[in-house]
Write an enzyme that holds these catalytic residues in place. Structure first.
Site, PDB file in Angstrom:
ATOM      1  N   ASP A 188      20.345  31.404  34.990  1.00  0.00           N
ATOM      2  CA  ASP A 188      21.749  30.718  34.088  1.00  0.00           C
ATOM      3  C   ASP A 188      21.489  29.532  34.977  1.00  0.00           C
ATOM      4  O   ASP A 188      22.241  27.887  34.283  1.00  0.00           O
ATOM      5  CB  ASP A 188      23.105  31.698  34.710  1.00  0.00           C
ATOM      6  N   LEU A 247      24.779  56.052  33.938  1.00  0.00           N
ATOM      7  CA  LEU A 247      24.502  57.784  34.250  1.00  0.00           C
ATOM      8  C   LEU A 247      24.552  57.414  35.697  1.00  0.00           C
ATOM      9  O   LEU A 247      24.374  58.303  36.407  1.00  0.00           O
ATOM     10  CB  LEU A 247      23.740  58.329  33.612  1.00  0.00           C
ATOM     11  N   CYS A 248      24.645  56.265  36.364  1.00  0.00           N
ATOM     12  CA  CYS A 248      24.067  55.687  37.892  1.00  0.00           C
ATOM     13  C   CYS A 248      25.215  56.525  38.542  1.00  0.00           C
ATOM     14  O   CYS A 248      26.475  55.820  39.126  1.00  0.00           O
ATOM     15  CB  CYS A 248      23.821  54.329  38.379  1.00  0.00           C
ATOM     16  N   HIS A 249      24.672  56.624  39.618  1.00  0.00           N
ATOM     17  CA  HIS A 249      25.909  57.617  41.097  1.00  0.00           C
ATOM     18  C   HIS A 249      26.197  56.099  41.222  1.00  0.00           C
ATOM     19  O   HIS A 249      25.491  55.414  42.094  1.00  0.00           O
ATOM     20  CB  HIS A 249      25.446  58.120  41.693  1.00  0.00           C
ATOM     21  N   MET A 281      17.371  51.944  41.261  1.00  0.00           N
ATOM     22  CA  MET A 281      17.788  51.316  39.531  1.00  0.00           C
ATOM     23  C   MET A 281      18.850  50.470  41.052  1.00  0.00           C
ATOM     24  O   MET A 281      18.855  49.314  39.518  1.00  0.00           O
ATOM     25  CB  MET A 281      18.751  52.075  39.344  1.00  0.00           C
ATOM     26  N   GLU A 282      19.113  50.188  42.092  1.00  0.00           N
ATOM     27  CA  GLU A 282      19.940  49.319  42.655  1.00  0.00           C
ATOM     28  C   GLU A 282      18.939  47.947  42.988  1.00  0.00           C
ATOM     29  O   GLU A 282      19.027  46.994  42.565  1.00  0.00           O
ATOM     30  CB  GLU A 282      20.640  49.666  43.802  1.00  0.00           C
TER      31      GLU A 282
END
Length: 158
Positions: free
Chosen positions: A128, A75-77, A113-114
């Site tokens: 990793d 739901l992130c733009h 969020m970014e």
């Protein structure tokens, strides 16, 4: 308590309409840590990991993570980011690598969020690249440290 914005009146998930919001400068800063064995830390510090420059590759991965957030979080733009700054700090006292990311844009929605995604992807890349020698590494303390801009104004973590 404020309402959750990603649900409609029927409780169904939806992408928030930001079309009517004013465009402002948006900034978010997030951080996180990956803890590891002393020997793993030394491989990173000396640049001797078999897969290459751990910090350099993790920096590029973090930037890519910020840019691809809307592809990962439903739901992130999708945003046109104007800046992604990634800093790593090697902390031999823990031992750990700390990641701090600042994301900026000029738009209608924030970039928290970014910033969070960038930190996680950067730290996952460290994992990793070093998991062959240390499967017990732990990613921890990932959080937003501050955000600026928008209707809700500025916020800084205590």
């Amino acid at each position: 308590m404020p309402e959750l914005t990603h649900f409609d009146a029927a409780g169904q998930a939806h992408m928030v309409d930001v079309g009517g919001k004013a465009e402002t400068k948006r900034i978010a800063v997030a951080r996180g840590t990956i803890r590891m064995l002393p020997a793993t830390f030394e491989l990173i510090r000396k640049g001797e990991a078999k897969k290459g420059d751990v910090i350099g590759i993790a920096r590029i991965a973090a930037i890519q993570g910020a840019k691809r957030t809307a592809d990962l979080i439903p739901l992130c733009h999708p945003l046109a980011l104007t800046r992604v700054a990634v800093d790593f700090e090697l902390d031999e006292t823990v031992p750990a690598v700390h990641c701090r990311v600042q994301v900026e844009t000029h738009g209608r929605t924030g970039v928290e969020m970014e910033a969070l995604t960038a930190v996680q992807v950067g730290l996952l890349t460290v994992y990793d690249m070093c998991k062959a020698v240390d499967r017990g590494m732990t990613i921890t303390d990932v959080k937003v440290m501050e955000k600026h801009g928008g209707k809700s104004g500025d916020w800084v973590a205590e």
